[in-house]
Design a protein around this motif. Structure first.
Motif, short mmCIF file in Angstrom:
data_model
loop_
_atom_site.label_atom_id
_atom_site.label_comp_id
_atom_site.label_asym_id
_atom_site.label_seq_id
_atom_site.Cartn_x
_atom_site.Cartn_y
_atom_site.Cartn_z
N HIS A 83 0.82 -1.21 0.00
CA HIS A 83 0.00 0.00 0.00
C HIS A 83 0.86 1.26 0.00
O HIS A 83 0.35 2.34 0.28
CB HIS A 83 -0.92 0.00 1.21
CG HIS A 83 -1.85 -1.16 1.21
ND1 HIS A 83 -2.91 -1.26 0.34
CD2 HIS A 83 -1.85 -2.31 1.92
CE1 HIS A 83 -3.52 -2.41 0.54
NE2 HIS A 83 -2.91 -3.06 1.49
N ALA A 84 2.16 1.09 -0.29
CA ALA A 84 3.05 2.23 -0.23
C ALA A 84 2.55 3.38 -1.10
O ALA A 84 2.56 4.54 -0.70
CB ALA A 84 4.44 1.82 -0.65
N THR A 132 10.02 2.55 9.68
CA THR A 132 9.55 3.19 10.90
C THR A 132 8.39 4.12 10.63
O THR A 132 7.55 4.33 11.49
CB THR A 132 10.70 4.01 11.52
OG1 THR A 132 11.27 4.79 10.48
CG2 THR A 132 11.72 3.11 12.14
N ASN A 133 8.34 4.61 9.44
CA ASN A 133 7.29 5.56 9.13
C ASN A 133 5.91 4.92 9.08
O ASN A 133 4.93 5.46 9.55
CB ASN A 133 7.59 6.21 7.78
CG ASN A 133 7.19 7.65 7.81
OD1 ASN A 133 6.64 8.11 8.79
ND2 ASN A 133 7.46 8.34 6.72
N SER A 134 5.87 3.76 8.46
CA SER A 134 4.55 3.19 8.19
C SER A 134 3.97 2.45 9.39
O SER A 134 2.79 2.51 9.64
CB SER A 134 4.65 2.25 7.00
OG SER A 134 5.73 1.39 7.21
N VAL A 135 4.79 1.76 10.09
CA VAL A 135 4.28 1.00 11.22
C VAL A 135 5.23 1.21 12.40
O VAL A 135 6.43 1.09 12.24
CB VAL A 135 4.21 -0.51 10.88
CG1 VAL A 135 4.08 -1.32 12.14
CG2 VAL A 135 3.06 -0.77 9.95
N ASP A 191 1.77 -4.34 6.43
CA ASP A 191 0.36 -4.22 6.07
C ASP A 191 -0.55 -4.76 7.15
O ASP A 191 -1.54 -5.42 6.87
CB ASP A 191 0.10 -4.95 4.76
CG ASP A 191 0.94 -4.35 3.68
OD1 ASP A 191 0.98 -3.12 3.61
OD2 ASP A 191 1.58 -5.10 2.94
N GLU A 192 -0.20 -4.52 8.38
CA GLU A 192 -1.11 -4.98 9.43
C GLU A 192 -2.42 -4.23 9.34
O GLU A 192 -2.47 -3.07 8.94
CB GLU A 192 -0.48 -4.73 10.78
CG GLU A 192 0.37 -5.89 11.21
CD GLU A 192 0.93 -5.65 12.57
OE1 GLU A 192 0.92 -6.58 13.36
OE2 GLU A 192 1.37 -4.53 12.83
N GLY A 193 -3.41 -4.87 9.80
CA GLY A 193 -4.72 -4.21 9.78
C GLY A 193 -5.34 -4.20 8.41
O GLY A 193 -6.47 -3.82 8.24
#
Lengths: 165, 944
Positions: B666-667, B758-761, B796-798
């Protein structure tokens, strides 16, 4: 429902064909070839989807399950043929003498019932021809098609089914 | 026609005039047997013979003599169905033979007609309408059944519409033979599908046939099974009482199977049916000797009510019988198949059969082995994944190539499921992957490649083990010859380049990457190899220059400060390692690497594969650069402090220092849309803009003229900056569709980097979640892993993983037929009610009544005897009925004749059921609320 009834000999030559859904001739030819299998079985690569308890897992790519010509005698009579006849179809076959009797059906039929049905079919042929053999089918093609197959099995209906207990 | 025929026959026949050609034809016509014999004796040249035969048939089929025509049709039928020829051209000739009075001719005509009409080519079919109708009405079954057959197999909506009345009368005619009526019932299925409107007329008859005493029951059960299974089952819910009655009273296994199939679908919609079904199904499982019926019961129990204790126990016992059937592979297969239907909540039932399942892995039948493997993989949990996987890998070594790959595949899929949730120890998993590769039948290169790299990216802790495994793989020259391993080797090379800092001996790996047998690799893999060499060499040289210097100084400081720095073990190991490395990476060894690279890559710099060539040239460029500088080759230490070499090293190591991370799928979505960028604006006005544009239409492109016109517009712009000026002009006019300029330059920092972990999760959250998960599993399974599970980076958790879309519950589609059926069944059902009604003034009364019925029923439900149920159903329905009547009185009774007619029919069919007047009244009343929202209230009373 039953999608098709196919009788072919051990060389893959069709002896009796009945498709209960329209299939163009080229498609029929292809179907017969792929269900018989033969030497080109390794050229089929298919994606298979299996429904696991909670999610769909793509069991990646694997070779088409052995089709008729490559199956031994002492194995089960079911073949998974999603790839050949479309989703949710199954094939049950019986190997007798030089002939394969193949029934193609979908999820509204019971697997074992279909196996019994083949038995009924063969017994009916036996009654008609006395010791039925491949040649009988060859020379009485339309008789079998009309008199036996369509009379006793139009879609689902089986009058003389030995099921009555 | 005669002229045509004679010309086809040839010179010998053309001399004869009048009817002579036909005479010749019929005298010398091949019979079917002749043709078959000719075909069988044709030595290989079948296709040319068929060609000739077809030409003959084409000629003969035009004959006016019906005998000739019959034979020709018969031959054509044979050829077309066994040699896959299209015979749609003969449709007309088949119809010509239809009126024949000879039964054999008629049969053949019908057969060939059914073969020659395609769904797409039914133009000629209306010609047959009259003849088919005549045959349908004939009392002779040998005439009516082929007609039915044609109608069933190839029919057009028109034909179906015209003949549906005849079919209907045949269906209900008491004079016709039972098997003809059965056929008629079956034929009504395609007719219904073609003309959904006829459902109104047909369904009452079909429902009538559904009674246990009806001779048409088997056909009707088949029809309804087909209707329920192939379409939306919702409209058939009101028929549940009828199906239930059949289930209780019918003793024919075939019909029972069909009824069970129907209930399997209905149960999804109405789980309360379960209470009614459990006992009859248990009874069937206990009593029935027919395996097919038992299997169908198993399927219903496993899929639809796994929580019914007794039924489930019974089903599990039966499954054991299936699985243990040594003499019948079919039963074994189906037993395993049934077990595979069980959800995770019932895994104990699978566990009970564990022995049999494991034994089935060695079965000669691939189907059984496959099912067994599937079941075993479903039994895998965190605590047994290690044992099961190693067992299976050993097993794969002994089985045939196909199945062994199937096993490997199953392991790969199961272990990598949901970001390796089953794997606690990645060192183990990585070595498992390496072990897999050693399997002689191994063919899963792509998947292993993907997973090796994926683990490298996601799991930091696994990297040292990955390097170890990669080294083992790369060093073995035997593996290079196996084409299935090339992808794996490519992954190993990439890993060794990327994570070389974990390696103890980079020199060894460089040697392995440059070994002569790498010429066996395909060029994309070679390119990866060379790039890995590049990275490793850069690392080594960097180490040689920098760390060598640092550790030199460190050693000095250590000596100076004494024991202080030895407190922390980290520093010690670092020192040990770096000392080791330092010993390894002397100037001598660096020179050795350089020479090795030059000797093996120089030939590749002229390789015809661009990827390989380019990378080889890159490496060689660096090597030449370094070779040109002499100072580092001496023992002098000063060059390390500064100088050209240091600069090169800094630049080169900076190129590879950034760590590569996994990229979220989903980047792209996370990239913020810059302000002012209109993505959803309707672009239709673009046309207008383009038309108004001063640029001539792009269709008739003449580039010079465009330049010309613009030169006229802006004469001062120089030709060199033509395009920029054009752009600027365009931007000025239609600024809306451009990104703002200042944003482009300043705002670029705002874009999150795609692979920024670190940014995404927040990695902390991930860790916590994982810890929780592992904790739970530790508690529940009471096993202790040797070490805590390392963090797996998930991006891509959640995000919802594709869940198994429920097979049965479909949205009611725009399916015409089911719509029509719903119309008929819901309206005609005696207890049908509507949401509006429930919500209207009757609500409270109704409630009260229902609860009273419930209390009545609950006491009675304990013994589930059917007559009483019917009574209850009818009593409650009667109450409802009164109710409905009172309501109807208030309504305007809008009658129309068709509805009345239909009502009469429907009431006739339900005469053996309860509440027969109700329906009629309801239909007559034409209650508008009924039209709007038919509801599944219908079977409420049945359920209570």
């Amino acid at each position: 429902m039953i999608r098709a009834v196919i009788v072919m000999n051990t060389q893959g030559k069709p002896r009796l064909l009945r498709f209960y859904e329209f299939q163009p001739p080229e498609k029929q030819k292809e179907l017969i070839r792929s269900i018989y299998g033969g030497g080109e079985r390794y050229s089929f690569f298919l994606a298979y989807f299996f429904l696991y308890s909670k999610f769909v897992v793509c069991l990646c790519i694997f070779i088409l399950p052995p089709v008729l010509s490559s199956r031994a005698d002492n194995v089960s009579n079911f073949v998974k043929t999603d790839a050949i006849f479309g989703q949710d179809t199954r094939v049950v076959y019986k190997h007798l003498a030089t002939l394969y009797f193949v029934f193609v059906f979908d999820s509204s039929e019971n697997e074992l019932a279909m196996l019994d049905l083949i038995q009924v079919f063969v017994e009916t042929l036996e009654r008609c021809f006395k010791n039925v053999c491949e040649l009988d089918l060859v020379f009485n093609f339309s008789k079998v098609l009309l008199a036996v197959l369509d009379n006793f099995n139009l879609c689902n209906w089986l009058k003389k089914l030995l099921f009555d207990s | 026609m005669a002229a045509e025929a004679s010309s086809a026959v040839g010179s010998s026949a053309s001399s004869a005039g009048g009817f002579a050609p036909f005479l010749v034809d019929s005298l010398f016509q091949r019979s079917l047997d002749d043709m078959i014999k000719a075909l069988r004796s044709a030595p290989g040249g079948e296709s040319s013979l068929i060609h000739r035969l077809l030409a003959e048939i084409r000629r003969e089929i035009r004959s006016t003599d019906s005998d000739t025509k019959f034979l020709a049709l018969q031959k054509l039928t044979y050829l077309s169905s066994l040699y896959f020829l299209d015979m749609s051209w003969a449709a007309f000739h088949a119809l010509e033979l239809l009126p024949s009075s000879v039964p054999a001719f008629k049969r053949t005509a019908y057969l060939s007609a059914s073969l020659s009409f395609h769904p797409s080519s039914t133009d000629l079919l209306p010609l047959a309408t009259h003849q088919i109708r005549k045959d349908l009405q004939s009392p002779n079954p040998s005439l009516s059944s082929p007609a039915l057959h044609l109608l069933a197999l190839s029919s057009s909506p028109d034909l179906a519409l015209h003949l549906s009345n005849d079919l209907l009368s045949l269906l209900s005619s008491p004079r016709a033979a039972v098997h003809v009526r059965c056929r008629a019932v079956i034929t009504s299925l395609p007719v219904l599908r073609l003309t959904p409107d006829s459902a109104r007329a047909f369904l009452p008859k079909l429902v009538e046939a559904l009674s246990p005493s009806s001779p048409l029951l088997s056909a009707a059960a088949g029809i309804f099974c087909e209707l329920v299974c192939s379409g939306d089952p919702r409209p058939y819910l009101p028929l549940a009482p009828d199906f239930h009655q059949v289930l209780l009273e019918c003793r024919n296994n075939w019909i029972l199977i069909k009824i069970l199939k129907i209930f399997a679908r209905l149960l999804v919609l109405e789980p309360r049916l379960k209470r009614k079904l459990v006992d009859p199904i248990c009874e069937l499982m206990r009593r029935s000797p027919a395996k097919s019926l038992v299997f169908e019961c198993l399927r219903v129990v496993f899929c639809s009510f796994p929580d019914e204790e007794t039924a489930f126990q019974l089903a599990v016992e039966k499954v054991k019988e299936f699985v243990a059937a040594d003499d019948d592979p079919n039963l074994r297969f189906l037993g395993l198949h049934a077990l595979a239907m069980l959800g995770p909540g019932q895994s104990w039932a699978v566990e009970e059969n564990r022995e049999a399942i494991v034994k089935s892995l060695a079965d000669p039948d691939p189907n059984i082995r496959h099912e067994a493997l599937r079941l075993i993989m479903n039994m895998v949990f965190e605590n047994n994944v290690v044992e099961i996987s190693s067992l299976l890998i050993n097993y794969a070594l002994r089985s045939d190539p196909e199945f062994s790959n199937e096993i490997l595949d199953a392991i790969l899929v199961t272990c990598s499921r949901n970001f390796y949730e089953l794997v606690l120890d990645f060192d183990w998993y990585v070595s498992l992957l390496a072990e897999m590769v050693r399997n002689p039948h191994f063919m899963k290169g792509e998947e292993v490649e993907r997973q090796l790299i994926d683990i490298g990216l996601r799991v930091k802790e696994a990297r040292s083990e990955l390097i170890r495994v990669a080294r083992v793989l790369l060093i073995d020259p035997a593996l290079l010859a196996n084409q299935f391993l090339h992808r794996v080797l490519s992954a190993a090379a990439w890993i060794s380049g990327e994570y070389i800092q974990f390696s103890r001996n980079p020199l060894e790996i460089v040697e392995a990457l440059l070994q002569p047998r790498t010429s066996l690799l395909p060029s994309p893999v070679r390119a990866v190899y060379i790039q890995a060499v590049f990275k490793i060499f850069t690392f080594c040289f960097n180490f040689f220059v920098n760390v060598g210097a640092v550790s030199d100084s460190k050693c000095n400081t250590d000596e100076n400060t004494g024991a202080e720095s030895e407190d922390s073990s980290d520093v010690t190991t670092f020192k040990m390692e770096s000392l080791e490395m330092k010993e390894l990476l002397t100037s001598k060894s660096i020179i050795y690497i350089l020479n090795l690279i030059v000797t093996s890559l120089v030939p590749l710099s002229e390789c015809d594969e661009v990827e390989v060539q380019e990378r080889a040239c890159n490496v060689l460029g660096l090597v030449l650069l370094l070779n040109g500088i002499e100072e580092w080759k001496t023992d002098d230490v000063d060059w390390r402090i500064d100088g050209k070499i240091r600069e090169i090293v800094t630049v080169m190591s900076a190129a590879f220092s950034e760590e590569l991370g996994p990229v979220s799928i989903h980047a792209q979505k996370r990239v913020l849309v810059p302000e002012g960028l209109e993505l959803k604006e309707n672009l239709s006005d673009l046309d207008v803009i383009l038309r108004n544009n001063d640029v001539p239409s792009s269709l008739s492109i003449s580039f010079s003229s465009r330049i010309h016109s613009h030169n006229e517009d802006m004469e001062e712009s120089e030709p060199a900056t033509e395009s920029t000026s054009l752009l600027a002009e365009h931007r000025k006019q239609h600024g809306l569709y451009y990104l703002p300029t200042d944003k482009d330059e300043n705002g670029s920092n705002e874009y999150p980097r795609a692979n920024d972990v670190t940014n995404s999760v927040s990695s902390e959250k991930t860790t916590n979640d994982l810890l929780k998960l592992t904790d739970q599993s530790l508690i529940s399974r009471s096993t202790k892993p040797a070490k805590p599970r390392p963090t797996v980076v998930k991006l891509d958790e959640g995000v919802d993983l594709p869940s198994s879309s429920s097979e049965y519950v479909k949205e009611p589609t725009g399916d015409l037929l089911s719509g029509a059926v719903r119309d008929v069944l819901f309206r005609s059902d005696e207890t049908s009610s509507t949401i509006q009604k429930t919500l209207s003034e009757n609500f409270t009364e109704r409630r009260a009544k229902e609860t009273s019925t419930i209390s009545n029923v609950d006491s009675l439900l304990k013994d589930n005897s059917s007559p009483r149920e019917r009574e209850i159903g009818s009593s409650s329905s009667r109450k409802n009925k009164h109710h409905g009547q009172s309501k109807e009185r208030n309504k305007n009774t809008r009658k129309n004749e068709t509805k009345e007619e239909k009502g009469n029919r429907s009431s006739a069919r339900s005469s053996h059921h309860h509440g027969r007047h109700k329906l009629k009244q309801r239909v007559e009343s034409g209650d508008p609320s009924l039209d709007k929202a038919p509801q599944t209230q219908a079977i409420q009373d049945f359920l209570l």
